[in-house]
Write an enzyme that holds these catalytic residues in place. Structure first.
Site, PDB file in Angstrom:
ATOM      1  N   HIS A 198      21.916  45.847   0.980  1.00 20.13           N
ATOM      2  CA  HIS A 198      21.405  44.061   1.403  1.00 20.13           C
ATOM      3  C   HIS A 198      21.732  43.819   2.085  1.00 20.13           C
ATOM      4  O   HIS A 198      21.968  42.557   2.247  1.00 20.13           O
ATOM      5  CB  HIS A 198      20.304  43.680   1.069  1.00 20.13           C
ATOM      6  N   GLU A 215      16.760  48.373   6.202  1.00 23.81           N
ATOM      7  CA  GLU A 215      17.319  47.947   6.889  1.00 23.81           C
ATOM      8  C   GLU A 215      18.044  49.081   7.911  1.00 23.81           C
ATOM      9  O   GLU A 215      19.078  48.340   8.659  1.00 23.81           O
ATOM     10  CB  GLU A 215      16.721  47.183   7.337  1.00 23.81           C
ATOM     11  N   GLU A 274       8.731  44.062   3.198  1.00 23.60           N
ATOM     12  CA  GLU A 274       8.572  42.643   3.164  1.00 23.60           C
ATOM     13  C   GLU A 274       7.807  42.489   4.524  1.00 23.60           C
ATOM     14  O   GLU A 274       7.727  43.582   5.051  1.00 23.60           O
ATOM     15  CB  GLU A 274       9.952  42.270   4.188  1.00 23.60           C
TER      16      GLU A 274
END
Ligand SMILES: N#[N+]C[C@@H]1[C@@H](O)[C@H](O)[C@@H](O)[C@@H]2O[C@H]12
Length: 443
Positions: free
Chosen positions: A120, A166, A352
């Site tokens: 992350h 992401e 999320e």
């Protein structure tokens, strides 16, 4: 409404290591690219950094108690690579792995299933300095070794894993727009980084299959619903290309083993396409188990030929969050359905979803009604997707705590729990925490 979700549906909250842990220089932890970036003047709002953050490293028991009282059955968090491997490779830092062992054991003791993100955004600074970090193809080997290490350490108890969070952000926000660490600004570099991230995703999946025989692994992507500003052919085409850039590049490619063709041609014609070597696309499309959808909002797109994407984002007319993002729950249902239908019919977790509000303490409490409304509408949208046949397996609210919001520092609050940065990082559950608790309690 909860009762209409399938038995075993995972209801959780999500966080990330650099955003909450703190202890950035403690117990043998090595620096990450965010340690370096956040200490560079002008990079983060008000000069904020993650040195202390929410001090979760020392307060994890208190935070798990908040989760237990909330009633979630799962918790998504990330491992700080440089906490377990201070230089990103080589010898494990036992104090670092001990922290995660204690965290995982405590979660399981109170009946909360961990979902762990390998990466992350907090790359070990040594790898960035020694081998140019994600710009190097060699990263897939280092990420693979790191992955194998943590699968061996924690895979006996952690059964749900996410390789990358992401990759759109850790490539383009970080290497094209320069807003995130390491703060570079070059399209060809960001596309190379995106390629190396996807190679590393595939490598980690292969390592996972060798180590954890009874678990599942997925990829959590930015999931922005893209719509044309008008029904004109030009805007519809512009939206298609922009959708390939934001979503297709990271959802389509790991399924088909090919980059979205129209956009790849555009990049190729401009000479900025990533260098693809034999075997790369096979590695990138190594079969995995589920999608992680990080949904916040939509982007309204119109034609604008001066940019290589041939489009620009226009301000929509809907109510917006403190991030300036439109509140658009309809986009979640549509995105889930498209992902399920077009990207491999895989199980999906909403990994999320949440909003930043102008949260203010009034008489020691935060009445964040906007966030309650946002959650209600997105839960309802998720239910509609389920009813439409999407294999939706879980929903993780971002986030448990107010935390370090990257280049915004501590100025944006996404938490169900207010963190009083002025008063010893005191945790104060907001109205939305109690809404979620009651939602989870009710049948
Ligand atoms: N901004 N914002 C909130 C949230 C960010 O805090 C997370 O770290 C990212 O995974 C994703 O961008 C979403």
């Amino acid at each position: 409404m909860r009762a209409v979700f399938p038995e075993g549906f995972l209801w959780g909250v999500a966080t990330a290591s650099y955003q909450i842990e703190g202890a950035d220089f403690e117990d043998g932890k090595g620096p990450s690219i965010w340690t370096d970036f956040s200490h560079r003047p002008g990079k983060v709002n008000s000069g904020d950094n993650g040195d202390v953050a929410c001090d979760h490293y020392h307060r994890f028991s208190e935070d798990i108690e908040l989760m237990k009282q909330l009633g979630v059955n799962s918790y998504r968090f990330s491992i700080s690579w440089s906490r377990v491997l201070p230089e990103g490779r080589g010898k494990i830092n036992r104090k670092g792995s001990d922290f995660y062992n204690k965290l995982i054991d405590r979660l399981l003791e109170v009946g909360i299933q961990p979902m762990v993100t390998l990466y992350h955004w907090d790359l070990p600074l040594e790898l960035h300095r020694k081998i140019d970090g994600w710009e190097s193809r060699d990263m897939r080997h280092y990420f693979g070794d790191y992955s194998s290490l943590v699968f061996s350490e924690f895979g006996d108890r952690v059964k749900h894993w996410i390789t990358l969070n992401e990759p759109y952000c850790s490539s383009h926000v970080s290497y094209l727009w320069g807003e995130h660490a390491p703060g570079k600004r070059d399209l060809k570099t960001s596309l190379t980084v995106a390629h190396n991230l996807l190679l590393s995703h595939g490598e980690a999946v292969r390592r996972f299959r060798e180590v954890v025989k009874d678990g599942t692994i997925g990829l959590a992507n930015v999931s922005t619903f893209v719509e044309p500003a008008t029904d004109s052919k030009e805007d519809r085409w512009a939206a298609r290309i922009r959708d390939q850039f934001i979503n297709g590049w990271f959802f389509e490619t790991p399924i088909t083993g090919e980059y979205p063709s129209e956009l790849f041609k555009r990049f190729n014609d401009a000479g900025v396409q990533p260098l693809i070597e034999d075997g790369d696309m096979d590695l990138i499309s190594t079969p995995f188990d589920f999608w992680g959808v990080n949904y916040y909002t939509r982007n309204v797109i119109r034609k604008e030929e001066s940019s290589i994407l041939g489009s620009e984002v226009v301000q929509g007319e809907l109510a917006k969050t403190e991030m300036g993002w439109e509140v658009y729950p309809e986009g979640l249902e549509a995105f889930l359905y498209k992902t399920f239908k077009e990207y491999g019919k895989k199980p999906i977790y909403i990994t999320e979803n949440g909003m930043a509000c102008k949260d203010k303490l009034t008489d020691g409490f935060v009445e964040d009604f906007e966030r309650v409304d946002y959650m209600k509408r997105h839960f309802s949208s998720a239910l509609s997707a389920l009813k439409a046949g999407v294999d939706l397996r879980g929903f993780y609210v971002w986030s448990l705590l107010d935390n370090f919001e990257w280049s915004y520092g501590y100025s944006k609050r996404f938490g169900l729990v207010y963190v009083d940065y002025e008063k010893g990082l005191k945790r104060i559950p907001k109205r939305s925490y109690y809404y979620y608790r009651d939602f989870l309690e009710r049948d």
